[in-house]
Design a protein around this motif. Structure first.
Motif, mmCIF file in Angstrom:
data_model
loop_
_atom_site.group_PDB
_atom_site.id
_atom_site.type_symbol
_atom_site.label_atom_id
_atom_site.label_comp_id
_atom_site.label_asym_id
_atom_site.label_seq_id
_atom_site.Cartn_x
_atom_site.Cartn_y
_atom_site.Cartn_z
ATOM 1 N N ARG A 1 7.317 39.984 46.424
ATOM 2 C CA ARG A 1 7.120 38.770 47.216
ATOM 3 C C ARG A 1 5.684 38.295 47.029
ATOM 4 O O ARG A 1 4.731 39.057 47.218
ATOM 5 N N GLY A 2 5.530 37.037 46.633
ATOM 6 C CA GLY A 2 4.193 36.494 46.429
ATOM 7 C C GLY A 2 4.247 34.997 46.186
ATOM 8 O O GLY A 2 5.309 34.377 46.214
ATOM 9 N N SER A 3 3.089 34.411 45.953
ATOM 10 C CA SER A 3 2.978 32.971 45.730
ATOM 11 C C SER A 3 3.409 32.637 44.307
ATOM 12 O O SER A 3 2.815 33.111 43.348
ATOM 13 N N ASP B 1 10.145 38.969 36.037
ATOM 14 C CA ASP B 1 9.908 37.528 36.008
ATOM 15 C C ASP B 1 8.561 37.173 36.625
ATOM 16 O O ASP B 1 7.879 36.256 36.158
ATOM 17 N N TYR B 2 8.176 37.898 37.650
ATOM 18 C CA TYR B 2 6.894 37.613 38.300
ATOM 19 C C TYR B 2 5.746 37.688 37.298
ATOM 20 O O TYR B 2 4.843 36.855 37.323
ATOM 21 N N VAL B 3 5.779 38.667 36.408
ATOM 22 C CA VAL B 3 4.616 38.913 35.548
ATOM 23 C C VAL B 3 4.346 37.762 34.584
ATOM 24 O O VAL B 3 3.214 37.596 34.120
ATOM 25 N N TRP B 4 5.364 36.940 34.259
ATOM 26 C CA TRP B 4 5.094 35.799 33.376
ATOM 27 C C TRP B 4 5.105 34.463 34.113
ATOM 28 O O TRP B 4 4.458 33.516 33.662
ATOM 29 N N ILE B 5 5.806 34.381 35.240
ATOM 30 C CA ILE B 5 5.801 33.132 36.004
ATOM 31 C C ILE B 5 4.485 32.952 36.743
ATOM 32 O O ILE B 5 3.936 31.842 36.798
ATOM 33 N N ARG B 6 3.936 34.025 37.295
ATOM 34 C CA ARG B 6 2.705 33.912 38.088
ATOM 35 C C ARG B 6 1.542 33.290 37.304
ATOM 36 O O ARG B 6 0.846 32.403 37.828
ATOM 37 N N PRO C 1 0.403 44.941 33.406
ATOM 38 C CA PRO C 1 -0.380 43.704 33.455
ATOM 39 C C PRO C 1 0.521 42.479 33.495
ATOM 40 O O PRO C 1 1.704 42.544 33.155
ATOM 41 N N LEU C 2 -0.065 41.373 33.899
ATOM 42 C CA LEU C 2 0.657 40.106 33.828
ATOM 43 C C LEU C 2 0.696 39.615 32.381
ATOM 44 O O LEU C 2 -0.139 39.987 31.563
ATOM 45 N N ASP C 3 1.677 38.748 32.091
ATOM 46 C CA ASP C 3 1.850 38.209 30.751
ATOM 47 C C ASP C 3 1.487 36.732 30.769
ATOM 48 O O ASP C 3 2.274 35.892 31.214
#
Length: 362
Positions: free
Chosen positions: A71-73, A86-91, A189-191
């Motif tokens: 859960r996040g922005s 999905d979070y790691v590339w959408i964020r 890590p994020l992508d």
């Protein structure tokens, strides 16, 4: 090819799992929807319950505790639940929105704050631990005692990839919002290399056919016309007002005469916020009642379109139709309302029927 509103409505409901409750797992449904609106803690639970043949509150809670869902922005800079993958590339795609929102809301009261330093210091404070928003605020105030304290903690949330870990996001749980660095919680890590075209395709799979303005409304991103028009493999349609609509080349359209059952949608439901033109779901007058400022009220669908609003409080489910409803629809609504109250754990609940807002029969 011109698509009328009925075809658009039924196609949208089909892709949103609202023509029939889907026999899929919650993780599959969340992936289908790209991310589930989570502004209100309980809303994602109701949003999934109304779409799935078998779903319990524990199903989503276990995904949050198991770090499969976070859960996040995200979209539009608002709270969403998304699969970790999905979070790691959408964020990273959302950072431009979050930075813009931060500047609009807090730019004036943080003029003397170096934002790069704030982000670095907030990351250092959060390294290896979870802090509540007030705790992080107080630590940042030690560096900038003259700055607006609320602006400091909110700025950190908007500048850094922060997730809100359980019990935040668990049905019925309140309390201070926890801040955890997303990379640490997820262990990866994020992508930042994902192209925006990937997000457009995921949107169309779940919400199409849709216009460029619709994609921008849903995502919060701007200047996407060149991006979408450059995706030459997309199929083009028109609506009855002449707007160009885009879709995936192999995505099927639904028949306009497919029956659509009564469904209850929660606060801020994905379906309602996903379009700039919401004519496939509601009239302009209904939109004024449902979408008030930044708030999207809970609604119920009758024959695929918004039939009214509802609320559940203190064991009473209040139903306010926009128009008089037939006896058959009222019976269907009552049965679905009983199922909703059972899902919410309401014992001996009751339904309060308010008078319709207009005299036009539906």
């Amino acid at each position: 090819m011109i698509l009328n509103r009925r075809v658009l409505n039924r196609t949208t409901l089909d892709r949103q799992l609202l023509l029939r409750r889907a026999d899929m797992k919650p993780v599959q449904a969340i992936e289908r929807l790209v991310a589930v609106q989570g502004q209100e803690i309980d809303a994602p639970y109701i949003g999934l319950w109304t779409r799935l043949a078998a779903f319990t509150q524990d199903d989503l809670a276990s995904l949050l505790y198991g770090k499969q869902v976070v859960r996040g922005s995200l979209l539009r800079g608002t709270q969403h639940l998304a699969l970790a993958g999905d979070y790691v590339w959408i964020r990273p795609l959302m950072q431009v929105i979050l930075s813009r929102g931060r500047q609009a809301a807090f730019g004036r009261v943080t003029r003397g704050v170096d934002l790069e330093e704030l982000a670095r210091l907030a990351r250092e404070h959060l390294a290896g631990r979870t802090l509540t928003r007030p705790q992080l605020r107080d630590l940042l105030r030690e560096r900038w005692p003259e700055a607006d304290p609320m602006a400091l903690s909110w700025s950190a949330q908007l500048l850094l990839p922060i997730v809100h870990t359980p019990p935040n996001g668990i049905w019925g749980k309140g309390g201070a919002t926890p801040f955890t660095l997303a990379e640490e919680w997820l262990g990866r890590p994020l992508d930042g290399t994902a192209p925006v075209e990937r997000l457009v395709e995921r949107y169309l799979a779940a919400y199409g056919p849709a216009s460029v303005m619709d994609v921008q409304m849903w995502s919060g991103l701007t200047r996407l016309r060149a991006v979408v028009e450059g995706m030459s493999h997309l199929r083009k349609y028109q609506d009855t007002e002449g707007r160009v609509l885009y879709d995936l080349p192999d995505a099927p359209l639904a028949e306009e005469d497919v029956p659509a059952p009564v469904r209850f949608l929660p606060w801020f439901d994905n379906l309602v916020v996903a379009y700039a033109d919401r004519g496939r779901l509601m009239t302009a007058e209904q939109r004024k009642a449902v979408c008030v400022g930044a708030v999207i009220y809970p609604t119920f669908l009758v024959d695929g379109t918004v039939g009214g609003m509802w609320d559940l409080k203190d064991g009473v489910l209040t139903v306010e139709p926009f128009h008089p409803l037939s006896d058959g629809v009222m019976e269907e609504l009552a049965a679905e309302a009983a199922r909703l109250m059972a899902f919410a754990g309401v014992e001996d609940g009751s339904i309060a029927w308010l008078a319709p807002r207009s005299s036009t029969t539906t």
